[in-house]
Design a protein around this motif. Structure first.
Motif, PDB file in Angstrom:
ATOM      1  N   UNK A 113       8.116  -0.892 -24.740  1.00 34.14           N
ATOM      2  CA  UNK A 113       9.051  -0.182 -25.620  1.00 34.14           C
ATOM      3  C   UNK A 113       8.366   0.681 -26.663  1.00 34.14           C
ATOM      4  N   UNK A 114       7.236   1.257 -26.306  1.00 33.07           N
ATOM      5  CA  UNK A 114       6.594   2.173 -27.241  1.00 33.07           C
ATOM      6  C   UNK A 114       7.375   3.478 -27.328  1.00 33.07           C
ATOM      7  N   UNK A 115       7.251   4.128 -28.467  1.00 32.84           N
ATOM      8  CA  UNK A 115       7.949   5.383 -28.678  1.00 32.84           C
ATOM      9  C   UNK A 115       7.105   6.540 -28.158  1.00 32.84           C
ATOM     10  N   UNK A 116       7.776   7.640 -27.874  1.00 37.70           N
ATOM     11  CA  UNK A 116       7.087   8.813 -27.351  1.00 37.70           C
ATOM     12  C   UNK A 116       5.970   9.261 -28.292  1.00 37.70           C
ATOM     13  N   UNK A 117       6.238   9.216 -29.600  1.00 35.96           N
ATOM     14  CA  UNK A 117       5.257   9.686 -30.572  1.00 35.96           C
ATOM     15  C   UNK A 117       4.069   8.735 -30.701  1.00 35.96           C
ATOM     16  N   UNK A 118       4.201   7.522 -30.158  1.00 32.36           N
ATOM     17  CA  UNK A 118       3.069   6.598 -30.133  1.00 32.36           C
ATOM     18  C   UNK A 118       2.166   6.846 -28.926  1.00 32.36           C
ATOM     19  N   UNK A 119       2.673   7.569 -27.943  1.00 31.06           N
ATOM     20  CA  UNK A 119       1.890   7.878 -26.753  1.00 31.06           C
ATOM     21  C   UNK A 119       1.198   9.232 -26.863  1.00 31.06           C
ATOM     22  N   UNK A 120       1.897  10.200 -27.448  1.00 36.57           N
ATOM     23  CA  UNK A 120       1.382  11.569 -27.543  1.00 36.57           C
ATOM     24  C   UNK A 120       1.808  12.161 -28.882  1.00 36.57           C
ATOM     25  N   UNK A 121       1.179  13.264 -29.260  1.00 33.15           N
ATOM     26  CA  UNK A 121       1.700  14.060 -30.366  1.00 33.15           C
ATOM     27  C   UNK A 121       2.825  14.927 -29.815  1.00 33.15           C
ATOM     28  N   UNK A 122       3.928  14.986 -30.550  1.00 26.88           N
ATOM     29  CA  UNK A 122       5.121  15.684 -30.075  1.00 26.88           C
ATOM     30  C   UNK A 122       5.357  16.929 -30.925  1.00 26.88           C
ATOM     31  N   UNK A 123       5.333  18.082 -30.283  1.00 32.63           N
ATOM     32  CA  UNK A 123       5.616  19.356 -30.937  1.00 32.63           C
ATOM     33  C   UNK A 123       6.724  20.060 -30.166  1.00 32.63           C
ATOM     34  N   UNK A 124       7.355  21.015 -30.816  1.00 29.10           N
ATOM     35  CA  UNK A 124       8.393  21.805 -30.163  1.00 29.10           C
ATOM     36  C   UNK A 124       7.787  23.124 -29.693  1.00 29.10           C
ATOM     37  N   UNK A 125       8.063  23.472 -28.452  1.00 30.55           N
ATOM     38  CA  UNK A 125       7.655  24.784 -27.962  1.00 30.55           C
ATOM     39  C   UNK A 125       8.577  25.835 -28.565  1.00 30.55           C
ATOM     40  N   UNK A 126       8.019  26.933 -28.983  1.00 33.86           N
ATOM     41  CA  UNK A 126       8.858  28.010 -29.500  1.00 33.86           C
ATOM     42  C   UNK A 126       9.685  28.594 -28.360  1.00 33.86           C
TER      43      UNK A 126
END
Length: 414
Positions: free
Chosen positions: A148-161
């Motif tokens: 149950x890890x969160x997405x932000x614990x697996x990778x850095x999360x950024x938004x594509x423009x």
């Protein structure tokens, strides 16, 4: 979206870059996840419509934006006291729901496999959501299973423009050449004719030299010059002269970055014009995204927009909102919010704790992160820290604040 939005020079220590993209086609929503530079590592899937609709309805009920006939006060009370983000247990439930219904198991596997172990930097996931998914807080979604890890614990999360913005003519300001210049601070400008407690009144409350924000900016002023040039940090707040001419003049001085804290008017999703989103300065008329683009105002390489749903560009088919206006004006990285942030006074009105100021914490976090080498990663670091506090039972670390932050990046910015 072309890879020009996300790639940059690769070194031996460079981590993987992934792109998660969604598209609404008729009543269906399609998704794909790929590893940049390795087309063989691509996963595609179609979201289950009924499950998606239920998950998005649950998310809408968690946010502090009015639903139907609710007043803003009603929406605040619902979000803080009974919504899914009111407690760690209910927040995890919606995080698991979103993780199960938005990201296919094969895609989770690809994300998990992209991790670089204990090495840094983390892999980076760029998200390009569809209009229906524009307010999803991607970092908090939970991976199905016992872990149950969160997405932000697996990778850095950024938004594509948005791709229409990435491929438009732009003149990026460039952080390397600007980083030593003074930052431009636009803090709670005084909207004409608005009382402090009115809908367009003060976001931060009465200016005082004793607040955490005033102390922080006082320390910043001791370390370097800031714009506007003021005698005391308290003079940065609630300025009555911070109109569009004032802003244009200060932007012309080529600041290193811009931090805006104040009111924004989100464009009406039913109307379909993203460029009607607007910032409220010390002007009678708000400054719309359309105004910013028409005037071709030059923006610094990094912009923080701590204002109501300032990051709502993807809610529209043609994403030409405030984030787009900043990027077209030269910004390479913009941290904005996916929904309205409760003021400190609004949070304390309904929260079981009375001495917390999560709004100030979010502002401080963005301001500090935007001084870092990789500002988007630094915002993610703060979000992970807040998530840990929240899961340990610290209700002051509310996801109504940290999960609302989304960092949009172009031209290899991280």
């Amino acid at each position: 979206m072309g890879d020009v939005a996300v790639i940059h020079a690769v070194t031996g220590a460079e981590s993987a870059t992934l792109v998660l993209r969604f598209a609404d086609v008729g009543i269906a929503t399609y998704a794909s996840l790929r590893v940049v530079g390795d087309p063989s590592r691509t996963v595609t899937w179609v979201l289950d419509e009924e499950a998606l609709r239920a998950a998005l309805d649950e998310l809408t009920g968690a946010l502090p934006d009015p639903i139907d006939e609710e007043t803003r006060r009603d929406a605040l009370e619902r979000a803080i006291t009974t919504g899914a983000f009111a407690s760690p247990a209910t927040e995890f439930t919606i995080a698991a729901t979103l993780g199960t219904h938005l990201i296919a198991p094969e895609a989770w596997g690809l994300i998990h496999d992209s991790r670089s172990g204990s090495a840094t930097p983390r892999a980076v996931l760029f998200v390009s959501p569809s209009t229906r998914l524009a307010r999803v807080p991607w970092g908090l979604v939970a991976m199905p299973g016992d872990d149950s890890r969160r997405l932000i614990e697996l990778v850095d999360v950024l938004m594509a423009a948005p791709p229409n913005i990435v491929h438009s003519p732009r003149q990026p300001a460039g952080w390397g050449g600007r980083r030593t210049e003074p930052p431009l601070l636009v803090l709670d400008p005084r909207v004409p004719g608005q009382r402090p407690d009115s809908p367009l009144g003060s976001v931060l409350g009465r200016p005082s030299s004793d607040t955490p924000l005033a102390r922080h900016f006082g320390e910043l002023m001791q370390a370097r010059r800031v714009l506007p040039d003021v005698a005391a940090p308290v003079d940065l707040f609630r300025r009555a002269d911070a109109d569009r001419a004032w802003l244009k003049n200060l932007l012309a001085q080529a600041p290193s970055r811009l931090l805006y804290v104040g009111h924004a008017t989100a464009a009406d999703g039913d109307i379909g014009h993203a460029d009607r989103a607007a910032l409220h300065l010390a002007d009678e008329r708000p400054l719309t995204a359309s105004d910013l683009m028409v005037q071709k105002l030059p923006f610094p390489p990094r912009v923080g927009l701590l204002a109501c749903a300032s990051g709502g560009d993807y809610r529209f088919d043609e994403a030409t909102g405030l984030v787009a206006a900043m990027i077209l004006g030269g910004a390479e990285l913009v941290t904005a919010t996916l929904w309205s942030l409760p003021t400190a006074a609004g949070f304390r009105l309904f929260a079981p704790i009375t001495d917390a100021d999560p709004m100030a914490e979010a502002i401080l976090a963005v301001d500090r992160a935007h001084e870092a080498g990789d500002a988007g990663r630094a915002v993610n670091d703060w979000q992970r820290e807040q998530m840990r506090r929240w899961r340990e039972g610290d209700l002051a670390a509310s996801p109504l604040y940290w999960a609302a932050l989304a960092t949009f990046a172009v031209d290899g910015a991280r």
